[in-house]
Structures are given as C-alpha cells and as structure tokens.
Design an enzyme around this catalytic site. Structure first.
Site, short mmCIF file in Angstrom:
data_model
loop_
_atom_site.label_atom_id
_atom_site.label_comp_id
_atom_site.label_asym_id
_atom_site.label_seq_id
_atom_site.Cartn_x
_atom_site.Cartn_y
_atom_site.Cartn_z
N SER A 8 49.47 123.82 -37.31
CA SER A 8 48.83 122.91 -36.36
C SER A 8 48.33 121.69 -37.11
O SER A 8 47.48 121.80 -38.00
CB SER A 8 47.63 123.61 -35.70
OG SER A 8 46.78 122.61 -35.15
N HIS A 33 53.24 122.28 -34.72
CA HIS A 33 52.39 122.49 -33.55
C HIS A 33 51.46 121.30 -33.37
O HIS A 33 50.69 120.95 -34.26
CB HIS A 33 51.57 123.78 -33.75
CG HIS A 33 50.77 124.19 -32.55
ND1 HIS A 33 51.31 124.87 -31.47
CD2 HIS A 33 49.46 124.05 -32.27
CE1 HIS A 33 50.37 125.12 -30.58
NE2 HIS A 33 49.22 124.63 -31.04
N ASP A 35 48.51 119.67 -31.17
CA ASP A 35 47.43 119.97 -30.23
C ASP A 35 46.95 118.70 -29.55
O ASP A 35 46.38 117.82 -30.18
CB ASP A 35 46.26 120.63 -30.98
CG ASP A 35 46.57 122.07 -31.34
OD1 ASP A 35 46.95 122.84 -30.44
OD2 ASP A 35 46.43 122.43 -32.53
N MET A 37 44.50 117.04 -26.85
CA MET A 37 43.22 117.33 -26.18
C MET A 37 42.66 116.06 -25.56
O MET A 37 42.81 114.97 -26.14
CB MET A 37 42.22 117.87 -27.20
CG MET A 37 42.73 119.06 -27.99
SD MET A 37 41.44 119.71 -29.05
CE MET A 37 42.38 120.95 -29.97
N HIS A 66 51.24 121.54 -27.53
CA HIS A 66 50.27 122.34 -26.79
C HIS A 66 49.34 121.39 -26.05
O HIS A 66 48.52 120.70 -26.66
CB HIS A 66 49.51 123.21 -27.81
CG HIS A 66 48.42 124.05 -27.24
ND1 HIS A 66 47.51 124.71 -28.04
CD2 HIS A 66 48.09 124.35 -25.97
CE1 HIS A 66 46.66 125.38 -27.27
NE2 HIS A 66 46.98 125.16 -26.01
N MET A 68 46.35 120.48 -23.90
CA MET A 68 45.02 120.89 -23.41
C MET A 68 44.43 119.71 -22.68
O MET A 68 43.43 119.10 -23.10
CB MET A 68 44.16 121.33 -24.61
CG MET A 68 44.64 122.64 -25.22
SD MET A 68 44.01 122.91 -26.89
CE MET A 68 45.29 122.08 -27.84
N MET A 137 46.04 132.49 -26.76
CA MET A 137 44.97 131.88 -27.54
C MET A 137 44.09 132.98 -28.10
O MET A 137 43.55 133.81 -27.34
CB MET A 137 44.12 130.94 -26.67
CG MET A 137 44.78 129.65 -26.23
SD MET A 137 45.45 128.62 -27.55
CE MET A 137 43.98 128.21 -28.49
N GLY A 142 40.13 123.93 -28.40
CA GLY A 142 39.28 122.76 -28.61
C GLY A 142 39.08 122.40 -30.07
O GLY A 142 39.01 121.23 -30.40
N ASP A 175 47.70 131.64 -31.35
CA ASP A 175 47.08 130.40 -31.82
C ASP A 175 45.58 130.56 -31.96
O ASP A 175 44.89 130.82 -30.98
CB ASP A 175 47.41 129.29 -30.80
CG ASP A 175 46.92 127.90 -31.22
OD1 ASP A 175 46.36 127.76 -32.31
OD2 ASP A 175 47.12 126.97 -30.41
#
Ligand code: DX5
Ligand code: ZN
Length: 217
Positions: A8, A33, A35, A37, A66, A68, A137, A142, A175
């Site tokens: 990540s 990966h 992330d 957010m 991913h 979010m 998860m 977060g 994850d």
C-alpha cells in the site's frame, strides 16, 4: 499458488511516489495497492485520479485501487481512465453496490467488493457472480499502522468457503495490520493477496525486498 503481495503506497514517501513504486516493483511486489480517501467516507484524505495517472508509467504491475470515497459511482470512470486495473468499492459507499460492480465490469476493470470489520459477511450475498476480488479489512479503513483485528480471520475463512463454492478464481485479499505473523494466519485462513503498508515500507528502500519476502512466509 503463492500468495501475492500488494504494497500500500499509503506508507510510501509521498514526495517521491514514482521512485517508490519502481523500488517496490524491483523488490518483488505483485500489485500496487492505491488507497483513495476523501475525508468523508473515512477520516483521511489521500490521492485522486490525477496522481494515479501520473504514476501509471512508473510500473507495469497492476494498480489495485481501493476506493474509500462516497459517493463512489461518479468517480469510477475517472479512476479506470487513469490506469486502474482493479477497482474495489465498499457497499456503504453508494446506494447500490450491485450497480457499482456492474459499472466497473462495464469499464473493463476487475471488480472488487470490500467488507469493513463491522460489515457482516452476508454483505457478499447476491454479489458473488459480479466480483473478481473480495477484500476483507482487518483494520478500520482510514490509516496505516493500525493493529490487525483478530475477529476478521473468521470472516476470511467464511469468504474462502463462499469463493470455493463458486468454483471461480476470485482473489481473496486482506488489508490492514499485516505483519509476517498476521500474514501467516491470513494465508492459513484462505487469503491469496496481502496488502501491507507499514510492513513493506519500514526501513526504507534497501529493506523492501526483505520486507516483502518476510510476508510470503
Ligand atoms: C487502510 C488502508 C490500508 C493501509 C494498510 O485504510 O486501506 O491499505 O494502508 O496499512 P498497514 O499495512 O500499515 O496496516
Ligand atoms: Zn487499502
């Protein structure tokens, strides 16, 4: 099949992300990966499609994105165009998870669904035929650097059973809080892809290969 490692980039040096991605590819990463957010669905803000696009030329490895963010549907196409290979969405991030997954498939990308620690496994009901990846998860989304939530091992086992029942090759990804120790247990529970931020990036680039190897067990 050996487990795949998806570092990540949340734990990478954000001032030199391109070089970091090249370094983890050289160190043996199987997927990258990413992330994403929004400060609304989760209490942190990271990167958007422009950054994914800028990073795309730095590696041939698939981008495992991913999401979010909420709402998620209006941004699927932008991330697909930016170079994502897979897009993973939370059922809570839109009014209609089934439609979100259909849209990802329509965009020609691998469709993933992700379950938060508090989301029951039954959320997978009616979605199995639409997914190429299930992400469990093992921390609340977060932030990097949190501790693995043990209760999620049962959910990984449950997801493994559901995948086997389909007879299809659906990736089972875990994850959050992955270390050499939790990696072993996640693999034993049926995981095929491990996401790791802290455990891969700790110690700097000279450690990346050893860090990734340690997660393969
Ligand atoms: C958390 C992210 C994870 C996180 C993992 O919301 O989805 O990918 O970066 O970080 P570690 O491996 O440090 O728990
Ligand atoms: Zn993630």
């Amino acid at each position: 099949m050996p487990v795949k490692i998806a570092p990540s980039i949340l734990s990478a040096d954000f001032s030199r992300l391109g070089a970091e991605i090249e370094a983890i590819e050289a160190a043996g990463a199987d997927l990258i990966h990413v992330d994403v957010m929004d400060g609304h669905f989760v209490p942190n803000i990271t990167i958007g499609p422009a950054v994914v696009k800028a990073l795309r030329p730095h590696t041939k490895k698939p981008f495992d994105v991913h999401l979010m963010i909420s709402p998620v549907d209006p941004y699927l196409e932008a991330f697909a165009d930016a170079g994502a290979d897979g897009l993973t969405v939370h059922p809570e991030a839109g009014p209609n998870i089934h439609r979100s997954l259909q849209q990802i498939r329509k965009l020609g990308k691998k469709a993933g669904v992700v379950l938060n620690p508090g989301t029951p496994i039954d959320a997978l009901d009616n979605l199995m035929e639409l997914v190429d990846l299930i992400l469990i998860m093992s921390v609340n989304p977060g932030f990097g650097g949190q501790s693995f939530i043990e209760s999620q091992l049962k959910k990984i086992e449950g997801a493994r059973k559901r995948i086997d029942a389909t007879g299809r090759d659906i990736a089972l990804e875990v994850d959050g809080g992955i270390t050499p120790d939790t990696a072993k247990r996640a693999i034993a529970a049926g995981a095929t892809v491990l996401v790791a931020g802290t455990a891969v990036f700790q110690g700097g680039p000279r450690q990346y290969a050893a860090n990734i190897a340690a997660l393969r067990g």
